[in-house]
Design a protein around this motif. Sequence first.
Motif, PDB file in Angstrom:
ATOM      1  N   PRO A   1       8.086  10.027  -6.549  1.00 28.62           N
ATOM      2  CA  PRO A   1       7.570   9.831  -5.187  1.00 28.62           C
ATOM      3  C   PRO A   1       8.608   9.211  -4.259  1.00 28.62           C
ATOM      4  O   PRO A   1       9.423   8.381  -4.693  1.00 28.62           O
ATOM      5  N   ALA A   2       8.562   9.607  -3.007  1.00 31.17           N
ATOM      6  CA  ALA A   2       9.468   9.033  -2.013  1.00 31.17           C
ATOM      7  C   ALA A   2       9.124   7.563  -1.774  1.00 31.17           C
ATOM      8  O   ALA A   2      10.010   6.732  -1.597  1.00 31.17           O
ATOM      9  N   ALA A   3       7.835   7.247  -1.771  1.00 37.54           N
ATOM     10  CA  ALA A   3       7.373   5.873  -1.548  1.00 37.54           C
ATOM     11  C   ALA A   3       7.413   5.131  -2.879  1.00 37.54           C
ATOM     12  O   ALA A   3       6.420   5.019  -3.588  1.00 37.54           O
ATOM     13  N   MET A   4       8.618   4.667  -3.198  1.00 42.77           N
ATOM     14  CA  MET A   4       8.852   4.026  -4.488  1.00 42.77           C
ATOM     15  C   MET A   4       9.807   2.866  -4.253  1.00 42.77           C
ATOM     16  O   MET A   4      10.782   3.011  -3.515  1.00 42.77           O
ATOM     17  N   SER A   5       9.541   1.721  -4.867  1.00 37.19           N
ATOM     18  CA  SER A   5      10.415   0.569  -4.661  1.00 37.19           C
ATOM     19  C   SER A   5      11.814   0.866  -5.218  1.00 37.19           C
ATOM     20  O   SER A   5      11.968   1.643  -6.155  1.00 37.19           O
ATOM     21  N   GLU A   6      12.808   0.234  -4.628  1.00 36.98           N
ATOM     22  CA  GLU A   6      14.202   0.428  -5.050  1.00 36.98           C
ATOM     23  C   GLU A   6      14.403   0.011  -6.500  1.00 36.98           C
ATOM     24  O   GLU A   6      15.070   0.686  -7.271  1.00 36.98           O
ATOM     25  N   TRP A   7      13.817  -1.129  -6.876  1.00 35.42           N
ATOM     26  CA  TRP A   7      13.979  -1.601  -8.254  1.00 35.42           C
ATOM     27  C   TRP A   7      13.349  -0.619  -9.237  1.00 35.42           C
ATOM     28  O   TRP A   7      13.911  -0.367 -10.296  1.00 35.42           O
TER      29      TRP A   7
ATOM     30  N   ARG B   1       0.832  -1.206   0.000  1.00 35.76           N
ATOM     31  CA  ARG B   1       0.000   0.000   0.000  1.00 35.76           C
ATOM     32  C   ARG B   1       0.864   1.252   0.000  1.00 35.76           C
ATOM     33  O   ARG B   1       1.847   1.346   0.714  1.00 35.76           O
ATOM     34  N   GLY B   2       0.490   2.177  -0.812  1.00 39.26           N
ATOM     35  CA  GLY B   2       1.183   3.462  -0.834  1.00 39.26           C
ATOM     36  C   GLY B   2       2.479   3.479  -1.617  1.00 39.26           C
ATOM     37  O   GLY B   2       3.060   4.534  -1.790  1.00 39.26           O
TER      38      GLY B   2
END
Length: 162
Positions: free
Chosen positions: A143-149, A61-62
């Motif tokens: 966005p800050a809430a972003m997966s590393e990959w 989520r998010g």
Amino acid sequence: MPDIPLAGLMPPAVHRLALKLGERARRIWWRWRKPQLRGCALVPLNADGHVLMVRHSYRARGEWQLVTGGVDKGESHEQAAARELEEEVGLKAHELARVLREPVEMHGASNDVIVFLARVEGAFRIDNREIAEARFFAPDALPAAMSEWARRYVEAALTHRG
């Protein structure tokens, strides 16, 4: 995500629940079977150079991610990328360029992932089932809430575009 029979007949909330349960079952299956997979990821850019990112209804989520998907039997990575882009956000790529290939371990499965830069135009559309939200982000305002990959794939695509 695998097709769910009669999914279009389900109320959206029930479909989202089925997707979450399917994702959990798939991860368990992968841990047990350790299959060899082929996948694709897309970094869609509009005419302004903004990156289209999505939030999946069945994942963290998010967290903002990219359009991704599996390559079906008899399908090339390019064909899968074009199909996933249209299925998930209703867009067609008028240019599709490979920017990165990497092996990825996914819950016990090994996945041969090819990342594509996709030039898109027009408005996206989401189904509020698999995709909960989509938005274009300026490259300097991801966005800050972003997966590393996803962050790594966007950087590779932006470097590739020149």
